[in-house]
Design a protein around this motif. Structure first.
Motif, PDB file in Angstrom:
ATOM      1  N   GLU A  46      28.265  -3.111  80.258  1.00 24.91           N
ATOM      2  CA  GLU A  46      28.151  -2.220  81.421  1.00 24.91           C
ATOM      3  C   GLU A  46      29.490  -2.092  82.129  1.00 24.91           C
ATOM      4  O   GLU A  46      29.858  -1.016  82.569  1.00 24.91           O
ATOM      5  N   GLN A  47      30.188  -3.208  82.237  1.00 26.31           N
ATOM      6  CA  GLN A  47      31.497  -3.204  82.890  1.00 26.31           C
ATOM      7  C   GLN A  47      32.534  -3.731  81.904  1.00 26.31           C
ATOM      8  O   GLN A  47      32.289  -4.713  81.197  1.00 26.31           O
ATOM      9  N   VAL A  48      33.682  -3.069  81.879  1.00 25.65           N
ATOM     10  CA  VAL A  48      34.759  -3.447  80.963  1.00 25.65           C
ATOM     11  C   VAL A  48      36.019  -3.674  81.796  1.00 25.65           C
ATOM     12  O   VAL A  48      36.479  -2.764  82.493  1.00 25.65           O
ATOM     13  N   TRP A  53      40.215  -3.099  77.670  1.00 25.99           N
ATOM     14  CA  TRP A  53      40.679  -1.766  77.273  1.00 25.99           C
ATOM     15  C   TRP A  53      42.076  -1.863  76.660  1.00 25.99           C
ATOM     16  O   TRP A  53      42.355  -1.238  75.626  1.00 25.99           O
ATOM     17  N   GLN A  66      30.464   1.712  76.800  1.00 21.99           N
ATOM     18  CA  GLN A  66      30.266   1.197  78.151  1.00 21.99           C
ATOM     19  C   GLN A  66      28.895   1.625  78.650  1.00 21.99           C
ATOM     20  O   GLN A  66      28.705   2.741  79.137  1.00 21.99           O
ATOM     21  N   ARG A  67      27.939   0.722  78.505  1.00 18.43           N
ATOM     22  CA  ARG A  67      26.546   0.972  78.880  1.00 18.43           C
ATOM     23  C   ARG A  67      25.771  -0.330  78.775  1.00 18.43           C
ATOM     24  O   ARG A  67      26.307  -1.354  78.319  1.00 18.43           O
TER      25      ARG A  67
END
Length: 191
Positions: A46-48, A53, A66-67
């Motif tokens: 959900e959060q990166v 990255w 991202q989910r």
């Protein structure tokens, strides 16, 4: 007693799912790619964090979405690593991996794991994995530092020479093993 069976996995030949892309997810991702630069990894988080990255730029064998995790994410996966502090999600993934016979590692949750990521010592082609059976990662880290200092840098040259000698040996397997054991015994005792 440590009853774990140590194996070295060809990560470029299997499909790995990493759930979570925070600091712990980054640590797991870096550990995988330090040992297996061509590993095939799909990341779902959900959060990166920005460091993830940055890490995946120019990494052709990494996919990222991202989910939230979905049950379908484990389809066709051989290995799942979870870097989540969500107990409900961890338990859900544990249940799914058991049903699908997929090996699972959940960061900092030994009871949910089928395997642990050990500390790795690597000098060229020599790779040593260290396990404390999940008891003390910090002890494994200290042992890694010790072996890194102790092993000579020339060990890779010795391994290359041993392979050349092995390739030239003629005879049955028992004969080859006997001769290779004698040579390696001499090498190790001289160190």
């Amino acid at each position: 007693m440590n009853t774990l069976f140590p194996i070295f996995v060809k990560m470029n030949q299997i499909q790995t799912l990493l759930v979570g892309a925070g600091p712990v997810g980054l640590e797991k991702l870096q550990a995988i790619f330090r040992s297996s630069p061509y590993a095939k990894v799909k990341i779902v988080a959900e959060q990166v964090i920005p460091e993830v990255w940055s890490f995946i730029v120019n990494q052709e064998t990494i996919q990222i979405e991202q989910r939230s995790f979905e049950e379908s994410d484990i389809i066709d996966k051989d290995l799942v690593i979870v870097a989540s502090n969500n107990p409900d999600l961890n338990s859900k993934i544990r249940k799914l991996t058991i049903e699908k016979n997929i090996l699972l590692n959940v960061a900092d949750k030994p009871d949910l794991c089928d395997f642990y990521l050990g500390s790795i010592v690597q000098k060229g082609n020599l790779k040593i994995a260290i396990s404390t059976n999940g008891k003390s990662p910090t002890m494994a880290k200290r042992l890694k530092e010790f072996f890194n200092e102790m092993l000579p840098e020339e060990i890779d040259e010795t391994l290359e020479l041993m392979q050349q000698y092995r390739d030239q040996l003629r005879g049955d397997l028992e004969y080859k093993i006997k001769h290779l054991n004698a040579i390696t015994q001499d090498i190790v005792s001289k160190s």
